[in-house]
Design a protein around this motif. Sequence first.
Motif, PDB file in Angstrom:
ATOM      1  N   ILE A   8       0.867  -1.174   0.000  1.00  0.00           N
ATOM      2  CA  ILE A   8       0.000   0.000   0.000  1.00  0.00           C
ATOM      3  C   ILE A   8       0.901   1.221   0.000  1.00  0.00           C
ATOM      4  O   ILE A   8       1.838   1.307   0.796  1.00  0.00           O
ATOM      5  N   ILE A  10       0.871   5.385   0.387  1.00  0.00           N
ATOM      6  CA  ILE A  10       0.081   6.538   0.821  1.00  0.00           C
ATOM      7  C   ILE A  10       0.860   7.802   0.481  1.00  0.00           C
ATOM      8  O   ILE A  10       2.004   7.962   0.879  1.00  0.00           O
ATOM      9  N   ALA A  19      -5.066   9.362   7.321  1.00  0.00           N
ATOM     10  CA  ALA A  19      -5.100   8.192   6.432  1.00  0.00           C
ATOM     11  C   ALA A  19      -4.612   6.952   7.169  1.00  0.00           C
ATOM     12  O   ALA A  19      -5.200   5.870   7.063  1.00  0.00           O
ATOM     13  N   TYR A  20      -3.544   7.104   7.942  1.00  0.00           N
ATOM     14  CA  TYR A  20      -2.998   5.974   8.689  1.00  0.00           C
ATOM     15  C   TYR A  20      -3.982   5.503   9.758  1.00  0.00           C
ATOM     16  O   TYR A  20      -4.176   4.303   9.937  1.00  0.00           O
ATOM     17  N   GLY A  22      -7.166   5.563   9.679  1.00  0.00           N
ATOM     18  CA  GLY A  22      -8.209   4.802   9.016  1.00  0.00           C
ATOM     19  C   GLY A  22      -7.751   3.454   8.492  1.00  0.00           C
ATOM     20  O   GLY A  22      -8.564   2.565   8.248  1.00  0.00           O
ATOM     21  N   LEU A  23      -6.472   3.283   8.347  1.00  0.00           N
ATOM     22  CA  LEU A  23      -5.907   2.064   7.768  1.00  0.00           C
ATOM     23  C   LEU A  23      -5.433   1.063   8.821  1.00  0.00           C
ATOM     24  O   LEU A  23      -5.192  -0.092   8.513  1.00  0.00           O
ATOM     25  N   ARG A  24      -5.325   1.475  10.065  1.00  0.00           N
ATOM     26  CA  ARG A  24      -4.697   0.632  11.099  1.00  0.00           C
ATOM     27  C   ARG A  24      -5.383  -0.725  11.278  1.00  0.00           C
ATOM     28  O   ARG A  24      -4.704  -1.736  11.417  1.00  0.00           O
ATOM     29  N   THR A  26      -7.043  -2.460   9.121  1.00  0.00           N
ATOM     30  CA  THR A  26      -6.713  -3.283   7.955  1.00  0.00           C
ATOM     31  C   THR A  26      -5.291  -3.821   8.075  1.00  0.00           C
ATOM     32  O   THR A  26      -5.041  -4.999   7.813  1.00  0.00           O
ATOM     33  N   LEU A  27      -4.366  -2.979   8.490  1.00  0.00           N
ATOM     34  CA  LEU A  27      -2.981  -3.420   8.654  1.00  0.00           C
ATOM     35  C   LEU A  27      -2.864  -4.505   9.715  1.00  0.00           C
ATOM     36  O   LEU A  27      -2.072  -5.436   9.563  1.00  0.00           O
ATOM     37  N   LEU A  35       3.866  -1.187   3.789  1.00  0.00           N
ATOM     38  CA  LEU A  35       3.293   0.142   3.658  1.00  0.00           C
ATOM     39  C   LEU A  35       4.399   1.117   3.273  1.00  0.00           C
ATOM     40  O   LEU A  35       5.422   1.212   3.953  1.00  0.00           O
TER      41      LEU A  35
END
Length: 108
Positions: A8, A10, A19-20, A22-24, A26-27, A35
């Motif tokens: 991914i 960013i 952004a991070y 919101g992605l945590r 998923t990670l 990333l």
Amino acid sequence: MPQPSTQIKIDVEGAEAGAYAGLRKTLDRFPDVVLVMEVNTVRMGVGKAEVFYNRLAQDWPVLRKLEGAVAVPTTVAELLANRGGDDLLVLTRRTDLPDTFVKPAPRG
């Protein structure tokens, strides 16, 4: 069933923390993800950047930044000291990846 992406990138021009955040989740679900995140201390603001970089340091075993095509370990202090432009961070929990990456082509 489609397989999740393994990489991914960013590049959100100063909105990296949001952004991070919101992605945590998923990670956390996909620990093999690599990333790559473009960050700029000046664009984020030094205070916000420090909070954000410390969050990354808590979440990832090693912070790395691309220097040429090599991902080298870095620190929060080194990231904060760069007031001259962008850094490309490479974050991964994987231990089987080479330190050499192909740097993405510049936009434009």
